[in-house]
Design a protein around this motif. Structure first.
Motif, short mmCIF file in Angstrom:
data_model
loop_
_atom_site.label_atom_id
_atom_site.label_comp_id
_atom_site.label_asym_id
_atom_site.label_seq_id
_atom_site.Cartn_x
_atom_site.Cartn_y
_atom_site.Cartn_z
N ASP A 1 31.68 7.33 43.11
CA ASP A 1 32.44 6.97 43.77
C ASP A 1 33.90 7.35 43.22
N THR A 2 34.84 8.09 43.88
CA THR A 2 35.66 8.91 43.22
C THR A 2 37.08 8.45 43.80
N PHE A 3 38.16 8.92 43.44
CA PHE A 3 39.43 8.61 44.06
C PHE A 3 39.72 9.25 45.38
N GLY B 1 36.86 9.56 47.50
CA GLY B 1 35.86 9.04 48.44
C GLY B 1 34.43 9.01 47.90
N LYS B 2 33.58 8.50 48.43
CA LYS B 2 32.24 8.08 47.95
C LYS B 2 31.31 9.31 48.28
N PHE B 3 30.71 10.05 47.23
CA PHE B 3 29.93 11.30 47.40
C PHE B 3 28.58 10.94 47.15
N SER B 4 27.51 11.70 47.96
CA SER B 4 26.13 11.51 47.56
C SER B 4 25.57 12.80 47.98
N VAL C 1 26.14 18.09 49.57
CA VAL C 1 26.78 16.87 49.06
C VAL C 1 27.58 16.51 50.70
N GLN C 2 27.61 15.32 50.68
CA GLN C 2 28.39 14.56 51.49
C GLN C 2 29.49 13.52 51.15
N ALA C 3 30.49 13.18 51.68
CA ALA C 3 31.56 12.22 51.32
C ALA C 3 31.32 11.21 52.54
#
Length: 164
Positions: A58-60, A62-65, A84-86
């Motif tokens: 969880d970054t400023f 968005g949520k990346f995985s 990777v996706q946000a």
């Protein structure tokens, strides 16, 4: 032979997925090279994608995985990718941009110029049941002019995702 490669790849993804984590699997189908002007390279595609939200950051912005997946076309083309996706949630709507380099084999389909290709995608999905989503995605695959040719392809797909 190409289907064996895809089955091996999908088996490895499933094997290395932790059993006790919540994992999202997506199945999708759509059109490969949807805006082909000649119409001779357009094909149906069938794909599978794995996303492990436990590995998210969880970054400023968005949520990346991480994502891993692949598809085959009815012209025997194969694309296997990892990237990777946000994810941005707006109520029941999920906006999911992604980027994934991958391996492409043309089979009887379109020559994209080289084996290394890059997929950028935008998916819109809706929560329909608990832990289930239905979505629409639009993606572009190209080699960034690194190959001898770079025709690129645009694809559309409808997906069903389920968390296990």
């Amino acid at each position: 032979m190409k289907q064996k490669k895809l089955y091996l790849f999908l088996s490895l993804v499933l094997f290395f997925t932790p059993v006790n984590s919540e994992t999202e699997y997506s199945f999708y189908t759509g059109t490969f090279d949807t805006i082909d002007k000649e119409g001779d390279d357009e094909a149906n595609l069938y794909g599978f994608e794995h996303n492990n939200p436990v590995l998210f950051r969880d970054t400023f912005v968005g949520k990346f995985s991480p994502i891993t997946g692949g598809f085959v076309t009815d012209k025997s083309s194969i694309y296997l990718y990892t990237g990777v996706q946000a994810e941005y949630e707006i109520g029941p709507l999920n906006v999911v941009p992604s980027f994934a380099p991958g391996y492409y084999e043309e089979g009887d389909g379109k020559d994209l110029g080289m084996a290394l290709e890059f997929k950028s995608e935008l998916k819109l999905s809706f929560d329909i049941f608990k832990d289930s989503k239905i979505g629409y995605s639009y993606s572009h695959i190209s080699n960034n002019d690194w190959g001898d040719i770079n025709p690129g392809v645009d694809n559309q797909a409808i997906s069903f995702s389920k968390n296990f």
